[in-house]
Design a protein around this motif. Structure first.
Motif, short mmCIF file in Angstrom:
data_model
loop_
_atom_site.label_atom_id
_atom_site.label_comp_id
_atom_site.label_asym_id
_atom_site.label_seq_id
_atom_site.Cartn_x
_atom_site.Cartn_y
_atom_site.Cartn_z
N GLY A 178 0.79 -1.13 -0.12
CA GLY A 178 0.10 -0.15 -0.12
C GLY A 178 0.80 1.11 0.01
O GLY A 178 0.39 2.27 0.42
N GLY A 204 -1.36 4.34 -3.98
CA GLY A 204 -2.80 4.37 -4.37
C GLY A 204 -2.86 4.37 -5.73
O GLY A 204 -1.72 4.32 -6.72
N LEU A 222 -2.87 -2.37 -3.41
CA LEU A 222 -3.07 -1.14 -3.73
C LEU A 222 -3.70 -0.52 -2.48
O LEU A 222 -4.74 -0.83 -1.75
CB LEU A 222 -4.11 -0.92 -4.89
CG LEU A 222 -4.67 0.42 -5.30
CD1 LEU A 222 -3.50 0.78 -5.98
CD2 LEU A 222 -5.81 0.23 -6.21
N ASN A 223 -3.11 0.64 -1.98
CA ASN A 223 -3.74 1.36 -0.83
C ASN A 223 -5.15 1.88 -1.37
O ASN A 223 -5.24 2.46 -2.57
CB ASN A 223 -2.93 2.86 -0.63
CG ASN A 223 -3.23 3.28 0.63
OD1 ASN A 223 -4.27 3.66 1.00
ND2 ASN A 223 -2.16 3.74 1.37
N SER A 265 -6.91 4.46 -0.54
CA SER A 265 -6.70 5.82 -0.83
C SER A 265 -5.85 6.20 -2.07
O SER A 265 -4.92 5.67 -2.20
CB SER A 265 -5.93 6.94 0.31
OG SER A 265 -5.50 8.03 -0.05
N ARG A 266 -6.43 6.89 -2.91
CA ARG A 266 -5.81 7.02 -4.31
C ARG A 266 -4.33 7.90 -4.03
O ARG A 266 -3.73 7.54 -5.07
CB ARG A 266 -6.55 7.96 -5.16
CG ARG A 266 -7.06 9.27 -4.73
CD ARG A 266 -8.09 9.79 -5.68
NE ARG A 266 -7.34 10.08 -6.96
CZ ARG A 266 -8.03 10.68 -7.82
NH1 ARG A 266 -9.29 10.77 -8.17
NH2 ARG A 266 -7.39 11.03 -9.21
N GLY A 315 -2.22 7.14 -1.56
CA GLY A 315 -1.13 6.39 -0.88
C GLY A 315 -0.47 6.98 0.16
O GLY A 315 -0.73 8.01 1.01
N GLU A 329 -3.40 9.23 4.94
CA GLU A 329 -4.15 9.10 3.81
C GLU A 329 -5.73 8.73 3.75
O GLU A 329 -6.32 8.81 2.73
CB GLU A 329 -3.43 8.27 2.95
CG GLU A 329 -3.70 6.64 3.21
CD GLU A 329 -2.48 5.91 4.21
OE1 GLU A 329 -1.93 6.83 4.86
OE2 GLU A 329 -2.69 4.95 4.29
N ILE A 349 -10.67 8.03 -1.28
CA ILE A 349 -11.19 6.63 -1.69
C ILE A 349 -12.23 6.64 -3.02
O ILE A 349 -13.34 7.13 -2.65
CB ILE A 349 -11.79 5.75 -0.34
CG1 ILE A 349 -10.88 6.03 0.78
CG2 ILE A 349 -11.98 4.52 -0.64
CD1 ILE A 349 -11.36 5.44 2.06
N ILE A 377 -10.09 2.55 -8.10
CA ILE A 377 -9.53 1.32 -7.71
C ILE A 377 -9.87 -0.03 -8.75
O ILE A 377 -8.71 -0.66 -9.03
CB ILE A 377 -10.03 0.67 -6.42
CG1 ILE A 377 -9.76 1.74 -5.05
CG2 ILE A 377 -9.90 -0.75 -5.84
CD1 ILE A 377 -10.43 1.66 -3.84
#
Ligand SMILES: [Zn+2]
Length: 374
Positions: A84, A87, A109-110, A112-113, A115, A121, A128, A133
């Motif tokens: 993570g 993102g 993948l985090n 939160s875009r 990261g 984040e 988010i 995602i």
């Protein structure tokens, strides 16, 4: 063809390993002719390539970053899983980097875009984006193995369990697991555990943080932990700068709490200055805690492969990816340190010195050399 001759496995069995076109063709007692030959000296072990389930392998986001090859093949690890760092906004960059690395790179993948560009984040829920995602998983299906949610007070602000519920909902759509970082409350560990489903991963499982470790005095916590384990939730070590306690790990051993995987949560600072240093040092800590060599190695090979749902990794079965780690086990005393600065004395040290990655034999950062011939 590459022919590994005289390999000793962690169960003590000796064999020859034949590799063809990046895959294991055969593990046999018989002498095999042809191809390049690597002769393994007595006392040297060969295991499936090590997999580090929790790393920070994205050099762009300081200070929580390291180069995949530094924490990867140069340390005996053939697959690093970035937990993570990135993102959706930066995952293209991690993908590009992974193409240039010898080490296999996978990523949670985090959610939160942004990261780890920031350290809170998940304080703003608008970062988010389920659409971003899903788009990332569509673009990078071979890189992305699940979602990461860092559920500690300093990361989520006032959002409570909302980020975790959002992560779980996206994970259900994607049929992927969520890796959850646990740290300081809120939210409470008990409440986090109740959201998790079969295949999800709790990382930093042996932390000793105030008010949120598995042994604190909290009604119903032990039931929630037991239920989660019975549902098929995995526990991962994720050592890190502040998340691994010998006391917690010792008590977990006494109470037979099953954990799946040994991972480092390594990045540049805890690699250079400790307490992590590298995967081998982390494995040495579990040998010092009284786990067997077989047990310890399975937690960086077949177990993480199972958690990642990547059965072609972490195995010497015919047809598996031919990633191997070569290491010695030296009977020399060592002083080990956990994230709280506590010491533990060990008498055995694992020392990696070579890997086979994608069918290619590569030496780690070491002066030790195997005999190679044609
Ligand atoms: Zn981490």
């Amino acid at each position: 063809m590459l022919n590994i001759r005289g390999a000793t496995l962690v169960n003590g069995k000796q064999c020859n390993i034949v590799i063809k076109d990046r895959y294991i063709q055969e593990v046999t007692d018989d002498a095999v002719r042809g191809g390049d030959v690597i002769s393994v000296p007595e006392g040297v072990f060969v295991s499936p390539g090590w997999i580090d389930l929790h790393t920070h392998a994205f050099p762009k986001f300081e200070p929580y970053c390291a180069h995949p090859d530094t924490i990867g093949y140069k340390s005996g690890v053939t697959t690093v899983v970035d937990a993570g760092s990135c993102g959706a906004d930066d995952i293209a960059d991690l993908y590009e980097l992974a193409q240039d690395c010898k080490t296999n790179v996978l990523s949670f993948l985090n959610i939160s875009r942004i990261g780890l560009k920031v350290l809170n984040e998940l304080a703003d829920l608008s970062t988010i984006s389920p659409e971003k995602i899903y788009e990332s998983f569509q673009k990078y299906p071979d890189l992305l193995v699940g979602l990461k949610a860092r559920m500690s007070g300093s990361v989520i602000g006032d959002n409570g369990l909302a980020p975790l519920h959002m992560a779980r909902s996206c994970a259900t759509t994607l049929h992927k697991p969520v890796m959850v970082h646990i740290g300081s409350a809120p939210p409470k560990l008990r409440d986090i555990l109740e959201v998790l489903e079969k295949g999800d991963i709790v990382t930093h499982c042996f932390n000793e943080k105030d008010g949120n470790n598995m042994f604190m005095d909290e009604p119903m916590l032990r039931d929630a932990l037991q239920n989660a384990i019975e549902r098929g939730v995995y526990l991962d070590v994720g050592h890190g700068t502040s998340s691994f306690s010998f006391r917690t790990a010792q008590r977990a051993k006494q109470e037979n709490i099953p954990f799946q995987t040994i991972s480092t949560d390594i990045y540049e600072r805890n690699r250079v200055h400790g307490p992590v240093y590298d995967m081998a040092t982390t494995l040495n800590k579990f040998l010092a805690l009284g786990y067997s060599l077989e047990d310890v190695i399975s937690r960086v090979t077949e177990k993480p492969a199972q958690v990642l749902n990547q059965p072609q990794l972490g195995s010497l079965e015919e047809g598996s990816v031919a990633d191997l780690t070569f290491f010695k086990v030296e009977h020399t005393p060592v002083d080990l340190i956990d994230s709280l600065g506590n010491n533990l004395h060990g008498s055995v040290q694992i020392k990696p010195y070579a890997v086979v990655l994608g069918g290619e034999y590569i030496e780690c950062n070491t002066s030790y050399e195997l005999k190679k011939s044609h």
